[in-house]
Write a protein that holds these residues in place. Sequence first.
Motif, PDB file in Angstrom:
ATOM      1  N   LYS A 199       0.949  -1.273  -0.003  1.00 56.99           N
ATOM      2  CA  LYS A 199       0.054   0.175  -0.271  1.00 56.99           C
ATOM      3  C   LYS A 199       0.794   1.589   0.115  1.00 56.99           C
ATOM      4  CE  LYS A 199      -3.587   1.072   3.078  1.00 56.99           C
ATOM      5  NZ  LYS A 199      -4.353   0.254   4.266  1.00 56.99           N
ATOM      6  N   MET A 200       1.823   1.314   0.877  1.00 59.81           N
ATOM      7  CA  MET A 200       2.647   2.394   0.830  1.00 59.81           C
ATOM      8  C   MET A 200       3.484   2.572  -0.497  1.00 59.81           C
ATOM      9  SD  MET A 200       6.349   2.839   3.228  1.00 59.81           S
ATOM     10  CE  MET A 200       7.266   1.837   2.208  1.00 59.81           C
ATOM     11  N   LEU A 201       4.208   1.524  -0.814  1.00 57.84           N
ATOM     12  CA  LEU A 201       4.834   1.892  -2.166  1.00 57.84           C
ATOM     13  C   LEU A 201       3.801   2.333  -3.408  1.00 57.84           C
ATOM     14  CD1 LEU A 201       7.205  -1.187  -1.889  1.00 57.84           C
ATOM     15  CD2 LEU A 201       7.794   0.817  -2.135  1.00 57.84           C
ATOM     16  N   GLN A 202       2.626   1.761  -3.475  1.00 54.12           N
ATOM     17  CA  GLN A 202       1.630   2.232  -4.346  1.00 54.12           C
ATOM     18  C   GLN A 202       1.313   3.599  -4.235  1.00 54.12           C
ATOM     19  OE1 GLN A 202      -1.286  -0.827  -3.776  1.00 54.12           O
ATOM     20  NE2 GLN A 202      -0.371  -2.056  -5.594  1.00 54.12           N
ATOM     21  N   ALA A 203       1.197   4.131  -3.279  1.00 57.88           N
ATOM     22  CA  ALA A 203       0.800   5.618  -2.626  1.00 57.88           C
ATOM     23  C   ALA A 203       1.989   6.316  -3.219  1.00 57.88           C
ATOM     24  CB  ALA A 203       0.557   5.671  -1.221  1.00 57.88           C
ATOM     25  N   GLU A 204       3.118   6.003  -2.785  1.00 63.88           N
ATOM     26  CA  GLU A 204       4.407   6.498  -3.327  1.00 63.88           C
ATOM     27  C   GLU A 204       4.441   6.609  -4.898  1.00 63.88           C
ATOM     28  OE1 GLU A 204       8.254   5.835  -1.722  1.00 63.88           O
ATOM     29  OE2 GLU A 204       7.359   5.542   0.275  1.00 63.88           O
ATOM     30  N   MET A 205       4.038   5.698  -5.393  1.00 67.80           N
ATOM     31  CA  MET A 205       3.937   5.708  -7.043  1.00 67.80           C
ATOM     32  C   MET A 205       2.954   6.541  -7.434  1.00 67.80           C
ATOM     33  SD  MET A 205       5.102   3.179  -9.001  1.00 67.80           S
ATOM     34  CE  MET A 205       5.148   1.532  -9.190  1.00 67.80           C
ATOM     35  N   GLU A 206       1.762   6.771  -6.729  1.00 64.05           N
ATOM     36  CA  GLU A 206       0.722   7.854  -7.387  1.00 64.05           C
ATOM     37  C   GLU A 206       1.280   9.150  -6.848  1.00 64.05           C
ATOM     38  OE1 GLU A 206      -2.258   7.031  -8.644  1.00 64.05           O
ATOM     39  OE2 GLU A 206      -1.526   5.036  -8.709  1.00 64.05           O
ATOM     40  N   LEU A 207       1.998   9.258  -6.080  1.00 59.16           N
ATOM     41  CA  LEU A 207       2.456  10.616  -5.630  1.00 59.16           C
ATOM     42  C   LEU A 207       3.598  11.045  -6.705  1.00 59.16           C
ATOM     43  CD1 LEU A 207       3.355  10.792  -1.777  1.00 59.16           C
ATOM     44  CD2 LEU A 207       1.590  12.121  -3.089  1.00 59.16           C
ATOM     45  N   VAL A 208       4.357  10.146  -7.290  1.00 61.48           N
ATOM     46  CA  VAL A 208       5.255  10.444  -8.346  1.00 61.48           C
ATOM     47  C   VAL A 208       4.680  11.032  -9.679  1.00 61.48           C
ATOM     48  CG1 VAL A 208       7.107   9.398  -9.786  1.00 61.48           C
ATOM     49  CG2 VAL A 208       7.204   9.144  -7.393  1.00 61.48           C
ATOM     50  N   LYS A 209       3.485  10.045  -9.864  1.00 64.82           N
ATOM     51  CA  LYS A 209       2.798  10.270 -11.102  1.00 64.82           C
ATOM     52  C   LYS A 209       2.112  11.792 -10.994  1.00 64.82           C
ATOM     53  CE  LYS A 209       0.571   5.997 -12.330  1.00 64.82           C
ATOM     54  NZ  LYS A 209      -0.830   5.428 -12.040  1.00 64.82           N
ATOM     55  N   ALA A 210       1.763  12.201  -9.863  1.00 63.56           N
ATOM     56  CA  ALA A 210       0.922  13.397  -9.791  1.00 63.56           C
ATOM     57  C   ALA A 210       2.069  14.724  -9.526  1.00 63.56           C
ATOM     58  CB  ALA A 210      -0.055  13.295  -8.610  1.00 63.56           C
ATOM     59  N   ASP A 211       3.281  14.527  -9.293  1.00 61.92           N
ATOM     60  CA  ASP A 211       4.222  15.379  -9.188  1.00 61.92           C
ATOM     61  C   ASP A 211       4.334  16.082 -10.400  1.00 61.92           C
ATOM     62  OD1 ASP A 211       6.356  17.005  -8.224  1.00 61.92           O
ATOM     63  OD2 ASP A 211       7.343  15.502  -6.894  1.00 61.92           O
ATOM     64  N   PRO A 340       7.440   4.049   7.709  1.00 58.84           N
ATOM     65  CA  PRO A 340       7.113   4.940   8.821  1.00 58.84           C
ATOM     66  C   PRO A 340       6.095   4.229   9.749  1.00 58.84           C
ATOM     67  CG  PRO A 340       7.118   5.955   6.643  1.00 58.84           C
ATOM     68  CD  PRO A 340       7.191   4.195   6.365  1.00 58.84           C
ATOM     69  N   ALA A 341       6.203   4.878  10.831  1.00 54.91           N
ATOM     70  CA  ALA A 341       5.082   4.395  12.012  1.00 54.91           C
ATOM     71  C   ALA A 341       3.580   4.525  11.503  1.00 54.91           C
ATOM     72  CB  ALA A 341       5.585   5.249  13.361  1.00 54.91           C
ATOM     73  N   SER A 342       3.407   5.439  10.706  1.00 51.14           N
ATOM     74  CA  SER A 342       2.120   6.054  10.192  1.00 51.14           C
ATOM     75  C   SER A 342       1.520   4.743   9.188  1.00 51.14           C
ATOM     76  CB  SER A 342       1.930   6.993   9.662  1.00 51.14           C
ATOM     77  OG  SER A 342       2.738   7.368   8.713  1.00 51.14           O
ATOM     78  N   THR A 343       2.406   4.134   8.792  1.00 54.17           N
ATOM     79  CA  THR A 343       1.988   3.157   7.681  1.00 54.17           C
ATOM     80  C   THR A 343       2.236   1.539   8.380  1.00 54.17           C
ATOM     81  OG1 THR A 343       4.356   3.074   6.647  1.00 54.17           O
ATOM     82  CG2 THR A 343       2.514   4.234   5.531  1.00 54.17           C
ATOM     83  N   LEU A 344       2.444   1.273   9.671  1.00 55.30           N
ATOM     84  CA  LEU A 344       2.878   0.273  10.198  1.00 55.30           C
ATOM     85  C   LEU A 344       1.295  -0.564  10.209  1.00 55.30           C
ATOM     86  CD1 LEU A 344       5.243   0.470  13.299  1.00 55.30           C
ATOM     87  CD2 LEU A 344       5.560  -1.127  10.985  1.00 55.30           C
ATOM     88  N   PRO A 345       1.318  -2.003  10.109  1.00 55.26           N
ATOM     89  CA  PRO A 345       0.011  -2.700  10.432  1.00 55.26           C
ATOM     90  C   PRO A 345      -0.502  -2.226  11.724  1.00 55.26           C
ATOM     91  CG  PRO A 345       1.620  -3.942   9.685  1.00 55.26           C
ATOM     92  CD  PRO A 345       2.377  -2.844   9.898  1.00 55.26           C
ATOM     93  N   ARG A 346      -1.665  -2.115  12.103  1.00 54.59           N
ATOM     94  CA  ARG A 346      -2.204  -1.960  13.290  1.00 54.59           C
ATOM     95  C   ARG A 346      -2.411  -3.268  14.119  1.00 54.59           C
ATOM     96  NH1 ARG A 346      -5.331   2.723  14.827  1.00 54.59           N
ATOM     97  NH2 ARG A 346      -6.211   1.853  16.287  1.00 54.59           N
ATOM     98  N   LEU A 347      -1.772  -3.217  15.296  1.00 60.50           N
ATOM     99  CA  LEU A 347      -1.929  -4.591  15.985  1.00 60.50           C
ATOM    100  C   LEU A 347      -3.273  -4.723  16.800  1.00 60.50           C
ATOM    101  CD1 LEU A 347       1.433  -3.963  17.921  1.00 60.50           C
ATOM    102  CD2 LEU A 347       1.199  -5.270  15.967  1.00 60.50           C
TER     103      LEU A 347
END
Length: 361
Positions: A199-211, A340-347
């Motif tokens: 999920k994190m890498l796909q989101a980064e991919m989208e950010l690059v696309k939109a930059d 990053p902590a914000s993207t870690l799986p919730r326990l």
Amino acid sequence: MDNVDVKSVKDSNSYSNYLELDKLLNTQNPVTGKHENTAHEELLFIIVHQAYELWFKQILHELDSVLSILQQDYLDERYLTTIVERCERIKKIQNLINQQIDVMQTMTPMDFLNFRKYLGTASGFQSFQFRSLELKCGRIFPNLKFVCQGFTLEETNKFMQTASNRSLFDVANNWLENMPFLKYQDFDFWQEYKKSTTKMLQAEMELVKADNYLSTEEKVIKQKSLAETLPTFAEFLNPNSYDSDKWSCRFSKKALLSALFIFSYRKEPILYLPYAFLSSLMDIDENLTIWRQKHVMMVQRMIGGKMGTGGSSGHQYLQSTVEKGRIFSDLFNLSNFLIPASTLPRLPIELQRQLDFRFSV
Ligand code: HEM
């Protein structure tokens, strides 16, 4: 001092008796004095080496106790405090002895030449305690016989015995493998972490696309690099695929994933000590590496490219040991897979409760 009964001090164990200073202070015997004019710096050379050996003795004392605790069939977690305390002591000693190189370097290469010829074939290469320390930490020596050159028969036998025992690396691997929490009821850390990283890498991919600030070429390069990262993560997180050559890892996959769990959720109270222990292992490795680097620089300054008294190529040989001597690089390389902590799986709440403890109700 008026009230001190001098006689009773004499009769009781005095400072010098207790420390056996008569023996200790009579073991610094510069050889130059016996041949020609005493070389002033030889005493420093002897004392610095002897001080190192004393500190090696203390480090080995701490290491042995840590090893014996970690080798117990059942490890009561309370002992982790003792382990971390002793590792901290090892680190402090390492910091101290790493600085001793600076004291040694107050001797110039010209001063060293005044007595180097009297060293004969004596060399730090033959330090039994230094080698034992490396071995007990977990350094792998492809050729044990080579390392034992210059040892007495008794030292060689002892060294071989140590080589067949479990090292700090081995017991840490075992301890990590036995860590619970990677699977808890329906929660599977591997699977969840994989989902999060995808999920994190796909989101980064989208950010690059939109930059809009990136050129088309820059976008292609960044997207390619992200696309390559995805399968790397997936393979790393697959418990069934583990090509240790490809990853050049010594830790088992399970142990590495436990370490990743501890790093990621280190703020959960129960993981505080495990995290401190893993950090200590990295610090001990780092301090050993710093020693090697400082020692090799000093050697080059003292003797340039000349051969060592122990028969090695000197500076060149020592330079090659800097990376070869690394023990816990796997823990350093885990940073490739941190997110990053914000993207870690919730326990799951139940698991969180298990990782918690409270001082008050
Ligand atoms: C003037 C100072 C020093 C010089 C010129 C020097 C030189 C060398 C050289 C050339 C070697 C490679 C083996 C050989 O062929 O002899 C070596 C190895 C070694 N020296 Fe030193 N050394 C110095 C100080 C120290 C000190 C203060 C220590 C502290 C104990 C030390 C510990 C060692 C150890 C443990 C090795 C083996 C390293 C390995 O093989 O990984 N040396 N030294």
